[in-house]
Design a protein around this motif. Structure first.
Motif, PDB file in Angstrom:
ATOM      1  N   ALA A 152       0.845  -1.194   0.000  1.00 13.03           N
ATOM      2  CA  ALA A 152       0.000   0.000   0.000  1.00 13.03           C
ATOM      3  C   ALA A 152       0.883   1.248   0.000  1.00 13.03           C
ATOM      4  O   ALA A 152       0.500   2.293   0.512  1.00 13.03           O
ATOM      5  N   GLY A 153       2.068   1.123  -0.606  1.00 12.76           N
ATOM      6  CA  GLY A 153       3.043   2.206  -0.520  1.00 12.76           C
ATOM      7  C   GLY A 153       3.160   3.065  -1.761  1.00 12.76           C
ATOM      8  O   GLY A 153       4.083   3.860  -1.866  1.00 12.76           O
ATOM      9  N   GLY A 154       2.233   2.911  -2.687  1.00 13.14           N
ATOM     10  CA  GLY A 154       2.333   3.660  -3.945  1.00 13.14           C
ATOM     11  C   GLY A 154       1.793   5.077  -3.829  1.00 13.14           C
ATOM     12  O   GLY A 154       1.214   5.472  -2.816  1.00 13.14           O
ATOM     13  N   GLN A 155       1.979   5.827  -4.898  1.00 11.24           N
ATOM     14  CA  GLN A 155       1.557   7.238  -4.903  1.00 11.24           C
ATOM     15  C   GLN A 155       0.122   7.417  -5.370  1.00 11.24           C
ATOM     16  O   GLN A 155      -0.445   8.492  -5.202  1.00 11.24           O
ATOM     17  N   ARG A 194      -1.106   7.886  -8.321  1.00 12.92           N
ATOM     18  CA  ARG A 194      -1.208   9.055  -9.222  1.00 12.92           C
ATOM     19  C   ARG A 194      -2.454   9.003 -10.086  1.00 12.92           C
ATOM     20  O   ARG A 194      -3.122  10.005 -10.293  1.00 12.92           O
ATOM     21  N   ARG A 195      -2.796   7.790 -10.579  1.00 13.62           N
ATOM     22  CA  ARG A 195      -3.988   7.684 -11.441  1.00 13.62           C
ATOM     23  C   ARG A 195      -5.270   7.867 -10.641  1.00 13.62           C
ATOM     24  O   ARG A 195      -6.334   8.049 -11.204  1.00 13.62           O
ATOM     25  N   LYS A 239      -4.317   4.537  -2.075  1.00 11.27           N
ATOM     26  CA  LYS A 239      -5.297   3.573  -2.605  1.00 11.27           C
ATOM     27  C   LYS A 239      -5.827   2.608  -1.551  1.00 11.27           C
ATOM     28  O   LYS A 239      -6.984   2.208  -1.592  1.00 11.27           O
ATOM     29  N   SER A 290       2.933  -2.687   3.781  1.00 13.56           N
ATOM     30  CA  SER A 290       3.932  -1.765   3.227  1.00 13.56           C
ATOM     31  C   SER A 290       3.240  -0.453   2.916  1.00 13.56           C
ATOM     32  O   SER A 290       2.360  -0.400   2.054  1.00 13.56           O
ATOM     33  N   ASP A 334       9.113   2.086   3.018  1.00 13.58           N
ATOM     34  CA  ASP A 334      10.207   1.685   2.132  1.00 13.58           C
ATOM     35  C   ASP A 334      11.539   2.090   2.748  1.00 13.58           C
ATOM     36  O   ASP A 334      11.650   3.152   3.384  1.00 13.58           O
ATOM     37  N   PHE A 348       9.656   6.657  -3.655  1.00 18.49           N
ATOM     38  CA  PHE A 348       8.684   5.757  -4.272  1.00 18.49           C
ATOM     39  C   PHE A 348       9.292   4.978  -5.456  1.00 18.49           C
ATOM     40  O   PHE A 348       8.927   5.194  -6.615  1.00 18.49           O
ATOM     41  N   PRO A 349      10.236   4.090  -5.172  1.00 20.22           N
ATOM     42  CA  PRO A 349      10.878   3.391  -6.282  1.00 20.22           C
ATOM     43  C   PRO A 349      10.021   2.293  -6.902  1.00 20.22           C
ATOM     44  O   PRO A 349      10.427   1.672  -7.885  1.00 20.22           O
ATOM     45  N   GLY A 350       8.835   2.061  -6.342  1.00 19.27           N
ATOM     46  CA  GLY A 350       7.960   1.058  -6.939  1.00 19.27           C
ATOM     47  C   GLY A 350       7.712  -0.105  -5.995  1.00 19.27           C
ATOM     48  O   GLY A 350       8.294  -0.178  -4.915  1.00 19.27           O
ATOM     49  N   PRO A 410      -1.020  -6.709  -3.889  1.00 25.57           N
ATOM     50  CA  PRO A 410      -1.301  -5.271  -3.863  1.00 25.57           C
ATOM     51  C   PRO A 410      -2.545  -4.978  -3.033  1.00 25.57           C
ATOM     52  O   PRO A 410      -3.400  -5.850  -2.845  1.00 25.57           O
ATOM     53  N   CYS A 411      -2.650  -3.721  -2.560  1.00 26.51           N
ATOM     54  CA  CYS A 411      -3.792  -3.356  -1.724  1.00 26.51           C
ATOM     55  C   CYS A 411      -5.042  -3.071  -2.551  1.00 26.51           C
ATOM     56  O   CYS A 411      -6.129  -2.929  -1.993  1.00 26.51           O
ATOM     57  N   ASP A 412      -4.900  -3.000  -3.868  1.00 25.73           N
ATOM     58  CA  ASP A 412      -6.014  -2.521  -4.707  1.00 25.73           C
ATOM     59  C   ASP A 412      -6.786  -3.644  -5.378  1.00 25.73           C
ATOM     60  O   ASP A 412      -7.476  -3.424  -6.362  1.00 25.73           O
ATOM     61  N   ASN A 461      -7.235   1.155 -10.389  1.00 22.52           N
ATOM     62  CA  ASN A 461      -6.122   2.047 -10.695  1.00 22.52           C
ATOM     63  C   ASN A 461      -6.563   3.481 -10.897  1.00 22.52           C
ATOM     64  O   ASN A 461      -5.783   4.406 -10.694  1.00 22.52           O
TER      65      ASN A 461
END
Ligand SMILES: Nc1nc2c(ncn2[C@@H]2O[C@H](COP(=O)(O)OP(=O)(O)OP(=O)(O)O)[C@@H](O)[C@H]2O)c(=O)[nH]1
Length: 196
Positions: free
Chosen positions: A19-22, A24-25, A31, A59, A77, A82-84, A105-107, A188
């Motif tokens: 759950a560590g992403g940005q 963006r979409r 998310k 995460s 991280d 945010f390296p992915g 993934p959390c989504d 997404n």
């Protein structure tokens, strides 16, 4: 791992929910905390995975208190900016006391109830350190089980500046396990939520 087949009882399995992403979409939204059918997405992933494993970590790179309230360790991280997804995988591989790590993934709210058992069995059957979930049409690279002794391999891959999940996976002996496609419906962008 109590109450499962004899092969599974001999190994310890942990899981990380990414759950560590940005987001963006999703306009920069976290998310994991977006509501789907009345519950944050992280709760769907927790409900699916927690019964399947011995130890679970989340995460995340923000909203730490909100995630910690679910009663699991929250890992930021260890790499900056945010390296992915693989950054979250590495932090979890370095933190858990388990032989295998399930990554999800959390989504993706409809993860299968037999995800861990089937991926682990597939990896053991093929005698490989990685099993990736798939459906009849495609491979779901962010949903996999990996042996935690591959942590140095992953650290080296990220240290070289590489980021792509599928390219890291391509460098490991691996197998795939096929599930129903509906299990991997994910979110997404805002229109995905309306469709779900
Ligand atoms: N720990 C960690 N997880 C990440 C990172 N980037 C993505 N993820 C997670 O990996 C999974 C798949 O990533 P995406 O679907 O691209 O999610 P995202 O990066 O939040 O979304 P976009 O910014 O719209 O691409 C999601 O569960 C994310 O939370 C990261 O830099 N660190």
């Amino acid at each position: 791992m109590p109450g499962r087949g004899s092969k599974l009882e001999s190994v310890r399995v942990a899981a990380v929910i990414l759950a560590g992403g940005q987001g963006r979409r999703m306009g920069g939204a976290d998310k994991g905390l977006i509501e789907y059918q009345g519950r944050p997405l992280i709760e769907w992933a927790l409900a699916a995975l927690a019964p399947q494993i011995d130890e679970l970590v989340i995460s995340a790179n923000r909203n730490f208190d909100t995630y910690a309230a679910y009663g699991h360790r929250v890992l930021p991280d260890t790499l900056p900016d945010f390296p992915g997804p693989l950054a979250g995988v590495l932090a979890a591989m370095q933190a858990v006391a388990a032989d295998w790590l399930q990554v999800a993934p959390c989504d993706t709210p409809h993860l299968p109830a037999d995800l861990v058992a089937r991926l682990l069995a597939a990896a053991q059957r093929a005698n490989v350190p990685l099993a990736v979930a798939a459906d009849a049409a495609r491979v779901h690279h962010s949903c996999f089980i990996v042996r935690t002794d591959q942590r140095d391999n992953l650290a080296g891959y990220l240290a070289r500046g590489a980021r792509a999940v599928r390219h890291w996976q391509a460098g490991l002996p691996s197998t795939t396990e096929c599930f129903e496609a509906a299990c991997f419906a994910n979110f997404n962008q805002p229109q995905d939520l309306r469709a779900g």
